[in-house]
Scaffold this motif. Structure first.
Motif, PDB file in Angstrom:
ATOM      1  N   LYS A   1      -6.418   2.935   2.452  1.00  0.00           N
ATOM      2  CA  LYS A   1      -7.988   2.966   1.977  1.00  0.00           C
ATOM      3  C   LYS A   1      -7.832   2.791   0.759  1.00  0.00           C
ATOM      4  O   LYS A   1      -8.916   1.907   0.097  1.00  0.00           O
ATOM      5  N   GLN A   2      -7.367   3.350  -0.052  1.00  0.00           N
ATOM      6  CA  GLN A   2      -7.263   3.143  -1.772  1.00  0.00           C
ATOM      7  C   GLN A   2      -7.071   1.643  -1.979  1.00  0.00           C
ATOM      8  O   GLN A   2      -7.731   1.298  -2.902  1.00  0.00           O
ATOM      9  N   ALA A   3      -6.104   1.117  -1.425  1.00  0.00           N
ATOM     10  CA  ALA A   3      -5.683  -0.412  -1.860  1.00  0.00           C
ATOM     11  C   ALA A   3      -6.805  -1.245  -1.372  1.00  0.00           C
ATOM     12  O   ALA A   3      -7.628  -2.070  -1.961  1.00  0.00           O
ATOM     13  N   TYR A   4      -7.395  -0.947  -0.176  1.00  0.00           N
ATOM     14  CA  TYR A   4      -8.836  -1.723   0.415  1.00  0.00           C
ATOM     15  C   TYR A   4      -9.756  -1.432  -0.483  1.00  0.00           C
ATOM     16  O   TYR A   4     -10.526  -2.468  -0.749  1.00  0.00           O
ATOM     17  N   ASP A   5     -10.230  -0.312  -0.918  1.00  0.00           N
ATOM     18  CA  ASP A   5     -11.258  -0.141  -1.636  1.00  0.00           C
ATOM     19  C   ASP A   5     -11.310  -0.787  -3.129  1.00  0.00           C
ATOM     20  O   ASP A   5     -12.060  -1.440  -3.556  1.00  0.00           O
ATOM     21  N   LYS A   6     -10.100  -0.908  -3.604  1.00  0.00           N
ATOM     22  CA  LYS A   6      -9.832  -1.479  -4.920  1.00  0.00           C
ATOM     23  C   LYS A   6     -10.066  -2.933  -4.744  1.00  0.00           C
ATOM     24  O   LYS A   6     -10.551  -3.702  -5.620  1.00  0.00           O
TER      25      LYS A   6
ATOM     26  N   CYS B   1       1.044  -1.341   0.053  1.00  0.00           N
ATOM     27  CA  CYS B   1       0.170   0.073  -0.056  1.00  0.00           C
ATOM     28  C   CYS B   1       1.015   1.359  -0.005  1.00  0.00           C
ATOM     29  O   CYS B   1       0.290   2.321  -0.070  1.00  0.00           O
TER      30      CYS B   1
ATOM     31  N   TYR C   1     -14.837  -1.414  -4.723  1.00  0.00           N
ATOM     32  CA  TYR C   1     -15.430  -0.176  -4.549  1.00  0.00           C
ATOM     33  C   TYR C   1     -15.150   0.691  -5.912  1.00  0.00           C
ATOM     34  O   TYR C   1     -15.839   1.330  -6.437  1.00  0.00           O
ATOM     35  N   GLU C   2     -13.796   0.520  -6.322  1.00  0.00           N
ATOM     36  CA  GLU C   2     -13.486   1.494  -7.556  1.00  0.00           C
ATOM     37  C   GLU C   2     -14.222   1.047  -8.799  1.00  0.00           C
ATOM     38  O   GLU C   2     -14.777   2.208  -9.349  1.00  0.00           O
TER      39      GLU C   2
ATOM     40  N   LYS D   1     -18.008   2.743  -8.540  1.00  0.00           N
ATOM     41  CA  LYS D   1     -17.881   4.308  -8.602  1.00  0.00           C
ATOM     42  C   LYS D   1     -18.262   4.619 -10.198  1.00  0.00           C
ATOM     43  O   LYS D   1     -18.765   5.625 -10.584  1.00  0.00           O
TER      44      LYS D   1
ATOM     45  N   ASP E   1      -5.246   7.177   3.695  1.00  0.00           N
ATOM     46  CA  ASP E   1      -5.523   7.290   2.563  1.00  0.00           C
ATOM     47  C   ASP E   1      -4.959   6.415   1.620  1.00  0.00           C
ATOM     48  O   ASP E   1      -5.493   5.828   0.633  1.00  0.00           O
ATOM     49  N   LYS E   2      -3.770   5.921   1.780  1.00  0.00           N
ATOM     50  CA  LYS E   2      -3.025   4.920   0.972  1.00  0.00           C
ATOM     51  C   LYS E   2      -3.574   3.682   1.209  1.00  0.00           C
ATOM     52  O   LYS E   2      -3.894   2.597   0.418  1.00  0.00           O
TER      53      LYS E   2
END
Length: 143
Positions: free
Chosen positions: A129-134, A39, A138-139, A142, A126-127
């Motif tokens: 969370k971005q990996a978690y969302d992906k 991440c 979630y990406e 959107k 934020d770093k």
């Protein structure tokens, strides 16, 4: 999800050459640290800023034994995240036959060096969370 490979060392086994149950926890820790590294967050960086993430809950199911010289794959995925805690799920796979040796889950809280729960600052959250969302898809939702 990230995957790391390890080879069972003699020191990790008991007198029968079977991996001692406590050693699976070491492999899960390696998985967590490497997940965060993927991440863009290193344990050293967090610790240099007074942040650690102790485990508050561990759950393991032992399914098949691993033995000296077995190669294993530790699969680590994040299954929960907020600014105060993160949760991971794991599988340890015995590579010679694909058998699941262990399935597990951990919960970590973010604390300062004195053990007080904190909220992870945005520059790291934020770093992750971005990996978690992906990972959670979630990406795609959107778009």
């Amino acid at each position: 999800m990230i995957a790391i490979r390890e080879k069972v060392r003699f020191v990790e086994t008991d007198m029968m050459g079977v991996v001692h149950h406590a050693n699976y926890l070491h492999w899960l820790e390696i998985g967590r640290v490497e997940y965060l590294r993927a991440c863009g967050v290193t344990l050293s960086e967090l610790m240099d800023n007074g942040i650690v993430f102790p485990i508050t809950d561990v759950e393991l199911q032992y399914k098949n034994s691993c033995f000296f010289d077995d190669e294993v794959e530790v699969q680590t995925a994040m299954c929960g995240l907020n600014k105060a805690k993160m949760e991971f799920v794991y599988k340890v796979i015995r590579l010679r036959d694909g058998a699941v040796a262990v399935e597990g889950r951990t919960r970590n809280v973010f604390t300062d060096m004195k053990g007080h729960i904190i909220r992870l600052p945005a520059k790291w959250f934020d770093k992750i969370k971005q990996a978690y969302d992906k990972e959670q898809g979630y990406e795609e939702q959107k778009g």
